[in-house]
Design a protein around this motif. Structure first.
Motif, mmCIF file in Angstrom:
data_model
loop_
_atom_site.group_PDB
_atom_site.id
_atom_site.type_symbol
_atom_site.label_atom_id
_atom_site.label_comp_id
_atom_site.label_asym_id
_atom_site.label_seq_id
_atom_site.Cartn_x
_atom_site.Cartn_y
_atom_site.Cartn_z
ATOM 1 N N GLU A 72 0.833 -1.207 0.000
ATOM 2 C CA GLU A 72 0.000 0.000 0.000
ATOM 3 C C GLU A 72 0.867 1.255 0.000
ATOM 4 O O GLU A 72 0.540 2.249 -0.657
ATOM 5 N N SER A 73 1.985 1.212 0.691
ATOM 6 C CA SER A 73 2.890 2.364 0.736
ATOM 7 C C SER A 73 3.442 2.680 -0.648
ATOM 8 O O SER A 73 3.459 3.831 -1.074
ATOM 9 N N VAL A 74 3.910 1.649 -1.353
ATOM 10 C CA VAL A 74 4.471 1.857 -2.692
ATOM 11 C C VAL A 74 3.392 2.337 -3.647
ATOM 12 O O VAL A 74 3.595 3.295 -4.409
ATOM 13 N N ASP A 75 2.232 1.707 -3.623
ATOM 14 C CA ASP A 75 1.131 2.096 -4.499
ATOM 15 C C ASP A 75 0.753 3.562 -4.274
ATOM 16 O O ASP A 75 0.593 4.331 -5.222
ATOM 17 N N THR A 76 0.649 3.960 -3.019
ATOM 18 C CA THR A 76 0.281 5.339 -2.693
ATOM 19 C C THR A 76 1.385 6.309 -3.101
ATOM 20 O O THR A 76 1.098 7.390 -3.627
#
Length: 142
Positions: A116-120
Protein backbone atom coordinates in the motif's frame (compact mmCIF):
# COMPACT_ATOMS: atom_id res chain seq x y z
CA UNK A 1 5.11 -28.01 27.38
CA UNK A 2 3.94 -29.44 24.08
CA UNK A 3 0.90 -28.61 21.96
CA UNK A 4 -0.71 -31.32 19.86
CA UNK A 5 -0.30 -31.01 16.10
CA UNK A 6 -3.62 -30.69 14.26
CA UNK A 7 -4.74 -33.71 12.27
CA UNK A 8 -3.60 -33.78 8.63
CA UNK A 9 -7.13 -32.99 7.44
CA UNK A 10 -7.16 -29.84 9.59
CA UNK A 11 -3.99 -28.61 7.87
CA UNK A 12 -5.39 -28.88 4.33
CA UNK A 13 -7.66 -25.80 4.45
CA UNK A 14 -4.71 -23.40 4.65
CA UNK A 15 -2.45 -22.93 1.65
CA UNK A 16 0.83 -21.39 2.75
CA UNK A 17 2.53 -19.20 0.15
CA UNK A 18 6.33 -19.40 0.07
CA UNK A 19 6.13 -22.84 1.72
CA UNK A 20 6.51 -26.35 0.31
CA UNK A 21 3.03 -27.30 1.48
CA UNK A 22 3.24 -31.07 0.95
CA UNK A 23 6.48 -31.34 2.95
CA UNK A 24 5.30 -28.93 5.64
CA UNK A 25 2.02 -30.75 6.20
CA UNK A 26 3.83 -34.09 6.40
CA UNK A 27 6.00 -32.72 9.23
CA UNK A 28 4.47 -29.46 10.53
CA UNK A 29 6.63 -26.91 12.30
CA UNK A 30 4.15 -24.93 14.37
CA UNK A 31 4.83 -21.88 16.50
CA UNK A 32 2.43 -21.63 19.43
CA UNK A 33 3.71 -18.70 21.50
CA UNK A 34 6.21 -15.86 21.52
CA UNK A 35 7.91 -13.65 24.07
CA UNK A 36 10.73 -11.18 23.65
CA UNK A 37 12.87 -12.31 20.73
CA UNK A 38 11.88 -15.98 20.81
CA UNK A 39 9.04 -18.14 19.56
CA UNK A 40 7.99 -21.35 21.26
CA UNK A 41 7.41 -24.31 18.94
CA UNK A 42 4.62 -26.86 19.38
CA UNK A 43 7.12 -29.28 20.91
CA UNK A 44 8.33 -26.76 23.50
CA UNK A 45 11.57 -25.58 21.85
CA UNK A 46 12.62 -21.91 21.98
CA UNK A 47 13.28 -20.58 18.48
CA UNK A 48 15.13 -17.30 17.92
CA UNK A 49 13.02 -14.90 15.85
CA UNK A 50 15.91 -13.62 13.77
CA UNK A 51 13.67 -11.65 11.36
CA UNK A 52 11.40 -9.91 13.90
CA UNK A 53 8.28 -11.76 12.79
CA UNK A 54 9.10 -10.87 9.18
CA UNK A 55 9.86 -7.29 10.16
CA UNK A 56 6.60 -6.51 11.96
CA UNK A 57 7.65 -6.95 15.62
CA UNK A 58 10.95 -5.10 15.77
CA UNK A 59 10.42 -4.33 19.44
CA UNK A 60 9.94 -8.02 20.26
CA UNK A 61 6.97 -10.23 21.07
CA UNK A 62 4.58 -9.72 23.97
CA UNK A 63 6.18 -6.57 25.40
CA UNK A 64 3.96 -5.55 28.31
CA UNK A 65 4.01 -1.78 27.52
CA UNK A 66 3.00 -2.40 23.91
CA UNK A 67 0.32 -4.95 24.82
CA UNK A 68 -1.19 -2.55 27.37
CA UNK A 69 -1.12 0.39 24.92
CA UNK A 70 -2.84 -1.71 22.24
CA UNK A 71 -5.44 -2.94 24.74
CA UNK A 72 -6.21 0.64 25.85
CA UNK A 73 -6.60 1.84 22.27
CA UNK A 74 -8.74 -1.10 21.14
CA UNK A 75 -11.00 -0.62 24.19
CA UNK A 76 -11.46 3.05 23.22
CA UNK A 77 -11.72 2.56 19.45
CA UNK A 78 -10.35 -0.26 17.33
CA UNK A 79 -10.47 1.55 13.99
CA UNK A 80 -11.18 5.04 12.73
CA UNK A 81 -11.65 5.35 8.96
CA UNK A 82 -9.40 7.97 7.35
CA UNK A 83 -12.04 8.91 4.78
CA UNK A 84 -13.59 12.27 5.70
CA UNK A 85 -12.97 11.46 9.41
CA UNK A 86 -10.06 11.12 11.78
CA UNK A 87 -8.94 10.23 15.30
CA UNK A 88 -6.96 12.58 17.56
CA UNK A 89 -4.21 9.98 18.08
CA UNK A 90 -3.43 9.90 14.34
CA UNK A 91 -2.92 13.67 14.31
CA UNK A 92 -0.83 13.50 17.48
CA UNK A 93 1.46 10.84 16.00
CA UNK A 94 1.78 12.73 12.70
CA UNK A 95 2.78 15.86 14.64
CA UNK A 96 5.37 13.94 16.64
CA UNK A 97 6.83 12.44 13.46
CA UNK A 98 7.09 15.76 11.65
CA UNK A 99 8.68 17.32 14.74
CA UNK A 100 11.37 14.61 14.68
CA UNK A 101 12.37 15.73 11.17
CA UNK A 102 12.90 19.32 12.35
CA UNK A 103 10.73 20.77 9.59
CA UNK A 104 12.17 18.68 6.74
CA UNK A 105 8.95 16.67 6.47
CA UNK A 106 5.74 18.66 6.75
CA UNK A 107 3.18 15.88 6.46
CA UNK A 108 2.90 12.12 6.84
CA UNK A 109 0.64 9.57 5.19
CA UNK A 110 -0.13 6.40 7.16
CA UNK A 111 -0.55 3.09 5.33
CA UNK A 112 -1.12 -0.51 6.35
CA UNK A 113 1.57 -2.34 4.39
CA UNK A 114 4.57 -2.00 2.16
CA UNK A 115 2.46 -2.72 -0.91
CA UNK A 116 0.00 0.00 0.00
CA UNK A 117 2.89 2.36 0.74
CA UNK A 118 4.47 1.86 -2.69
CA UNK A 119 1.13 2.10 -4.50
CA UNK A 120 0.28 5.34 -2.69
CA UNK A 121 3.75 6.83 -3.25
CA UNK A 122 3.42 6.21 -6.99
CA UNK A 123 -0.03 7.83 -7.05
CA UNK A 124 1.30 10.83 -5.11
CA UNK A 125 4.20 11.20 -7.57
CA UNK A 126 1.84 11.16 -10.56
CA UNK A 127 -0.51 13.65 -8.88
CA UNK A 128 2.45 15.92 -8.09
CA UNK A 129 3.48 16.05 -11.73
CA UNK A 130 -0.12 16.72 -12.83
CA UNK A 131 -0.34 19.65 -10.41
CA UNK A 132 2.88 21.05 -11.89
CA UNK A 133 1.33 20.88 -15.36
CA UNK A 134 3.41 17.84 -16.34
CA UNK A 135 0.57 15.33 -16.55
CA UNK A 136 2.28 13.38 -19.30
CA UNK A 137 4.95 12.19 -16.86
CA UNK A 138 3.40 8.80 -16.14
CA UNK A 139 6.23 6.35 -16.80
CA UNK A 140 7.41 4.65 -13.62
CA UNK A 141 10.71 2.84 -13.36
CA UNK A 142 11.28 0.27 -10.65
Amino acid sequence: MTTPIPAAADLEALWMPFTANRQFKADPRLLVAAEGMHYTSHDGRRVLDAVAGLWCVNAGHGRRRIVEAVQRQVAEMDYAPPFQMGHPAAFELAGRLTALTQGKMGQVFFTNSGSESVDTALKIAIAYHRLRGEGTRTRLIG
